[in-house]
Each structure stands twice: as C-alpha cells, then as structure tokens.
Enzyme design. Structure first.
Site, PDB file in Angstrom:
ATOM      1  NE  ARG A  34      46.163  47.244  41.049  1.00  0.00           N
ATOM      2  CZ  ARG A  34      44.863  47.035  40.857  1.00  0.00           C
ATOM      3  NH1 ARG A  34      44.457  45.973  40.210  1.00  0.00           N
ATOM      4  NH2 ARG A  34      43.966  47.887  41.281  1.00  0.00           N
ATOM      5  NE  ARG A  38      42.853  49.498  47.341  1.00  0.00           N
ATOM      6  CZ  ARG A  38      41.885  48.829  46.731  1.00  0.00           C
ATOM      7  NH1 ARG A  38      40.643  49.054  47.055  1.00  0.00           N
ATOM      8  NH2 ARG A  38      42.146  47.933  45.811  1.00  0.00           N
ATOM      9  NE  ARG A  47      41.272  56.051  46.959  1.00  0.00           N
ATOM     10  CZ  ARG A  47      40.093  56.645  46.876  1.00  0.00           C
ATOM     11  NH1 ARG A  47      39.956  57.922  47.120  1.00  0.00           N
ATOM     12  NH2 ARG A  47      39.026  55.938  46.533  1.00  0.00           N
ATOM     13  CG  ASP A  83      42.539  51.548  36.612  1.00  0.00           C
ATOM     14  OD1 ASP A  83      42.785  51.104  37.744  1.00  0.00           O
ATOM     15  OD2 ASP A  83      41.736  51.003  35.834  1.00  0.00           O
ATOM     16  CE1 TYR A 160      36.519  45.618  35.652  1.00  0.00           C
ATOM     17  CE2 TYR A 160      38.194  45.026  34.038  1.00  0.00           C
ATOM     18  CZ  TYR A 160      37.702  44.980  35.324  1.00  0.00           C
ATOM     19  OH  TYR A 160      38.391  44.282  36.292  1.00  0.00           O
TER      20      TYR A 160
HETATM   21  O1  CP3 Z   1      51.082  49.631  41.367  1.00  0.00           O
HETATM   22  C1  CP3 Z   1      50.203  49.605  40.506  1.00  0.00           C
HETATM   23  O2  CP3 Z   1      50.025  48.594  39.836  1.00  0.00           O
HETATM   24  C2  CP3 Z   1      49.374  50.844  40.360  1.00  0.00           C
HETATM   25  C3  CP3 Z   1      48.750  51.113  39.055  1.00  0.00           C
HETATM   26  C4  CP3 Z   1      47.510  50.267  38.732  1.00  0.00           C
HETATM   27  C5  CP3 Z   1      46.182  50.520  39.206  1.00  0.00           C
HETATM   28  N1  CP3 Z   1      45.345  49.663  38.534  1.00  0.00           N
HETATM   29  C6  CP3 Z   1      45.755  51.567  40.169  1.00  0.00           C
HETATM   30  C7  CP3 Z   1      44.500  51.357  40.931  1.00  0.00           C
HETATM   31  C8  CP3 Z   1      47.461  49.188  37.844  1.00  0.00           C
HETATM   32  C9  CP3 Z   1      48.593  48.472  37.108  1.00  0.00           C
HETATM   33  C10 CP3 Z   1      46.079  48.838  37.719  1.00  0.00           C
HETATM   34  C11 CP3 Z   1      45.633  47.767  36.812  1.00  0.00           C
HETATM   35  C12 CP3 Z   1      44.227  47.381  36.805  1.00  0.00           C
HETATM   36  N2  CP3 Z   1      43.109  48.162  37.003  1.00  0.00           N
HETATM   37  C13 CP3 Z   1      43.779  46.066  36.504  1.00  0.00           C
HETATM   38  C14 CP3 Z   1      44.682  44.890  36.089  1.00  0.00           C
HETATM   39  C15 CP3 Z   1      45.452  44.311  37.206  1.00  0.00           C
HETATM   40  C16 CP3 Z   1      44.718  43.306  38.040  1.00  0.00           C
HETATM   41  O3  CP3 Z   1      44.770  43.481  39.271  1.00  0.00           O
HETATM   42  O4  CP3 Z   1      44.164  42.338  37.511  1.00  0.00           O
HETATM   43  C17 CP3 Z   1      42.382  46.058  36.600  1.00  0.00           C
HETATM   44  C18 CP3 Z   1      41.471  44.872  36.361  1.00  0.00           C
HETATM   45  C19 CP3 Z   1      41.966  47.405  36.903  1.00  0.00           C
HETATM   46  C20 CP3 Z   1      40.585  47.934  37.028  1.00  0.00           C
HETATM   47  C21 CP3 Z   1      40.285  48.462  38.370  1.00  0.00           C
HETATM   48  N3  CP3 Z   1      40.968  49.503  38.976  1.00  0.00           N
HETATM   49  C22 CP3 Z   1      39.248  48.060  39.263  1.00  0.00           C
HETATM   50  C23 CP3 Z   1      38.252  46.961  38.958  1.00  0.00           C
HETATM   51  C24 CP3 Z   1      39.337  48.864  40.405  1.00  0.00           C
HETATM   52  C25 CP3 Z   1      38.407  48.842  41.608  1.00  0.00           C
HETATM   53  C26 CP3 Z   1      38.700  47.664  42.476  1.00  0.00           C
HETATM   54  C27 CP3 Z   1      39.986  47.878  43.251  1.00  0.00           C
HETATM   55  O5  CP3 Z   1      40.927  47.068  43.062  1.00  0.00           O
HETATM   56  O6  CP3 Z   1      40.040  48.853  43.999  1.00  0.00           O
HETATM   57  C28 CP3 Z   1      40.456  49.735  40.246  1.00  0.00           C
HETATM   58  C29 CP3 Z   1      40.898  50.791  41.205  1.00  0.00           C
HETATM   59  C30 CP3 Z   1      42.328  51.017  41.405  1.00  0.00           C
HETATM   60  N4  CP3 Z   1      43.256  51.083  40.414  1.00  0.00           N
HETATM   61  C31 CP3 Z   1      42.986  51.269  42.656  1.00  0.00           C
HETATM   62  C32 CP3 Z   1      44.346  51.494  42.346  1.00  0.00           C
HETATM   63  C33 CP3 Z   1      45.447  51.858  43.325  1.00  0.00           C
HETATM   64  C34 CP3 Z   1      42.332  51.334  44.024  1.00  0.00           C
HETATM   65  C35 CP3 Z   1      41.588  52.625  44.183  1.00  0.00           C
HETATM   66  C36 CP3 Z   1      41.543  53.131  45.617  1.00  0.00           C
HETATM   67  O7  CP3 Z   1      42.580  53.516  46.167  1.00  0.00           O
HETATM   68  O8  CP3 Z   1      40.444  53.170  46.158  1.00  0.00           O
END
Ligand code: CP3
Length: 357
Positions: A34, A38, A47, A83, A160
């Site tokens: 990640r 953010r 964003r 994602d 999900y």
């Molecule tokens: O550097 C990176 O890893 C960026 C790419 C990336 C994102 N999501 C972008 C994202 C990766 C590898 C993921 C994986 C992901 N997505 C997982 C597995 C990793 C883990 O942390 O366990 C999961 C479970 C998700 C599903 C997901 N995506 C949820 C539940 C949410 C909302 C909650 C949250 O963390 O914000 C996201 C949103 C998301 N995916 C964001 C990002 C940068 C945040 C969105 C924002 O900027 O508002």
C-alpha cells in the site's frame, strides 16, 4: 572479499528478482505494501481532484500514482495502482468506496446464477487501462525497479462479493466453491494479461485468509491459490520467463504450513510472526517478505523506525531470499519521514550473508 553473488552490485530490479529466487543480495530489496496511496501528500492532491473509481481506470493516473512512492523513496519495486476488487467491478458489479464503510457493491451474489449473470472476464475489453499503464511503467522503470502486478485471492475477493459470506460457506458450500472456482479461472486470465503487459512478479493478497483455520485453509483458499500459482508458472515457462509469485496473508504465523502448500515462491509474513521460527521452517523452500509493524511506522520517530528496522534486518540476516516490507500495509496517516527512514535503513544495510546465521 571473494566475488560471491553477495558482493555484486545489483540493479533494483535484479535485486528483487534475485531475492525472490532465494539468493543472497548486496542488501535486501525493499518496498511497502500500500505504498501508493493516502499517506503521500502528492497522492492526496490528485485524490482531491478526481473520483477514486476514475483514478483506478485512467492510464495516466495509474502510471503517475504507481510512480509516486518510487520517485520519493527509490523503492526496489513498484506495485501498480489498482485494486483487488477491480475484477468483479469490471465484470459488472457496480462498486464504490465509501468513507467509513469501505467497499460497497450495488448488489451481492447469492446463487450460482447470480455469478453466471455477470459478464465473462475479458482483459482486452475490461482492463485495457491497466495493461496500457503496465506497459508504460515497464518502459519507464527499466532496471530501476521490479514491476509488481497483483490480484486478490479467490477467497478474499469472494468475501467482498458474496452475500452472507460466512453463512454461505457453512449453509451453501457448493455455491461458494462454484464461485471460488470461477474466480480462480478469471484471476488466472487477469494475471496472464498482466504478465503479457510487462510485470516482473505477482502478488496474491489473501487478506481474509485468516478467517480460516489451518485445517480449512487448503480447501477454501490455498487450493485455489495453488491452481493460480501453477497456471502462472506454466504460462511463464511457455514464454521463456520466470515470474515469481508472492502470497500475502495477515495471519501467517498460524497458517504457515498451508501457505507453503500453495507453492508460492515468496511468503509475505505478518508482524506477529516469530522470525526465527519462520525462517527455520521456510529455509530452502521459499523466500520471505515482511514483517515490519505498520503501527511503528505510523507512530514512532524516524530514529526509532531506523532502530526497529535494523533489529528486523538482523533477525532476517543470512536468510537466502529476503525482501524487506511491512507485515501489512502503510496506514493512511504514516509520516513520509518514517517511510524514508525505513527504506534508507534497508538500503544502507550491509551484505546480509556476512552476518552469522
Ligand atoms: O500501493 C498499493 O498497494 C496501491 C494499490 C492497491 C490498492 N488496493 C489501492 C487502494 C492495492 C495493492 C490494494 C489491495 C487491496 N484492496 C486489498 C488487499 C491488501 C490489504 O490491505 O489487505 C484489499 C482488501 C482491497 C479492497 C479495498 N480497497 C478496500 C476494502 C478499500 C476501502 C478501504 C480503504 O482501505 O480505503 C479499498 C480502497 C483503496 N484501494 C484505496 C487505495 C489507495 C484508498 C482509496 C482512497 O484513496 O480513498
């Protein structure tokens, strides 16, 4: 000093790939799960101007956001900004991410027919923005970083998209197995498209694998991941490439044996894992990734981060194939100075093979 592989200077890409192939490197490669997101002010700036779902599907934005952490920290690997829920979204399940609620789909799956009503997965039609961005990233990065593609594990994605997921597992196991098998086949195609677009390595996020007991893991998650690992290896071999595959799981300390059984090349372990026990069990089988505590990165000072990182490196010293990373992801309010301290400490680490095991 003898001209061992450990005294060779590696490019970042070669360093990552050597560690994934269980070789000792000049110092461990480092990246952070990640990392694109953010905690970076430059991400937050973008964003504020764009809808998140538009960001996920615009090639220039995907490329820019993927490169942001690499420009700032010079990590040895870049993970593409995407994602794990992109796949069901593009198969027709309307999705938004709602502050405080996380992922919200327009509808969830109850039956096998609900799955059949989705569009068949077609990478060219559904994720052209991702493959275009991967090609740009590959050309931009050259040997200055390994490019990581990824997908969620079928089990974690199913958690999900299925209605009453945990009840479904007990009351309707055939439906859940059907969806898991179909997700596996789609995920294989999705990863093939990423391989063809220039990724060097893949990571499977099994973020909710920890819901399972060690006895259940293979049936519900590990067996499907093994299908993916085998398909990726077969495909890579056919085109004359080696694509190492990493499996990430939060509760790795409890599920190490079934994780090994997936045949993944690298296991990404959580901060709660005992490093000495893990390395004793995994040596000669897999490379290891992890396991710095995300909360230390969030709350400590840069010099405390540096000290804790050195301790972690010491505990992994001499392990054949180690990639420095967190146990889970970077938390949104993590100070950039702490990430800098983490990466710098790894980059200035001495040849790990010189430390006694
Ligand atoms: O550097 C990176 O890893 C960026 C790419 C990336 C994102 N999501 C972008 C994202 C990766 C590898 C993921 C994986 C992901 N997505 C997982 C597995 C990793 C883990 O942390 O366990 C999961 C479970 C998700 C599903 C997901 N995506 C949820 C539940 C949410 C909302 C909650 C949250 O963390 O914000 C996201 C949103 C998301 N995916 C964001 C990002 C940068 C945040 C969105 C924002 O900027 O508002």
């Amino acid at each position: 000093m003898s001209a061992s592989s450990s005294s060779t200077r590696f490019t970042p890409r070669a360093r990552f790939l050597a560690a994934a192939a269980r070789q000792i490197t000049d110092h461990p490669p480092v990246w952070l799960m990640r990392q694109a997101g953010r905690h970076l002010p430059e991400y937050r700036e973008l964003r504020a101007q764009h809808d998140f779902m538009a960001m996920l599907s615009t090639p220039d934005l995907i490329t820019e956001i993927s490169l942001q952490p690499w420009r700032r920290y010079k990590t040895d690997a870049v993970i593409v900004f995407a994602d794990i829920l992109l796949l069901p979204w593009k198969k027709g399940m309307g999705l938004k991410f709602v502050e405080g609620q996380g992922a919200v789909f327009d509808f969830l799956l109850h039956t096998q027919d609900d799955w059949r009503a989705l569009k068949p997965f077609d990478a060219a039609a559904q994720v052209p923005f991702l493959t275009e961005s991967l090609r740009t990233l590959r050309a931009t990065l050259q040997d200055d970083a390994a490019l990581i593609g990824f997908a969620g594990s079928p089990w974690t994605v199913a958690s999900y998209i299925c209605a009453s997921f945990e009840e479904m597992k007990i009351q309707n196991p055939d439906t859940l197995h059907f969806i898991l098998q179909q997700l596996t086949l789609d995920t294989i195609q999705y990863l093939f498209a990423q391989i063809e677009s220039g990724i060097d390595t893949l990571q499977i996020f099994d973020s909710w694998g920890g819901l399972l007991t060690a006895e259940e893991y293979d049936t519900w998650s590990g067996g499907y991941i093994r299908q993916i690992v085998r398909a990726v290896k077969e495909r890579a071999q056919k085109i004359g490439r080696t694509i190492p595959l990493t499996l990430f799981l939060k509760d790795s300390h409890r599920l190490l044996e079934p994780m090994l059984a997936t045949e993944a090349d690298v296991l990404s372990i959580g901060y709660e894992s005992d490093i000495a026990l893990t390395r004793a069990r995994c040596k000669n089988h897999v490379a290891l990734q992890g396991n710095f505590h995300s909360d230390i990165l969030l709350n400590a000072t840069p010099s405390e981060v540096a000290r804790a990182t050195e301790q972690m490196l010491q505990a992994f010293a001499g392990y054949p194939g180690y990639i420095a990373n967190l146990g889970h992801g970077v938390l949104p309010k993590t100070p950039v100075e702490n990430v800098e301290a983490f990466v710098k400490t790894v980059h200035s680490a001495k040849d790990s093979s010189l430390c006694s095991e």
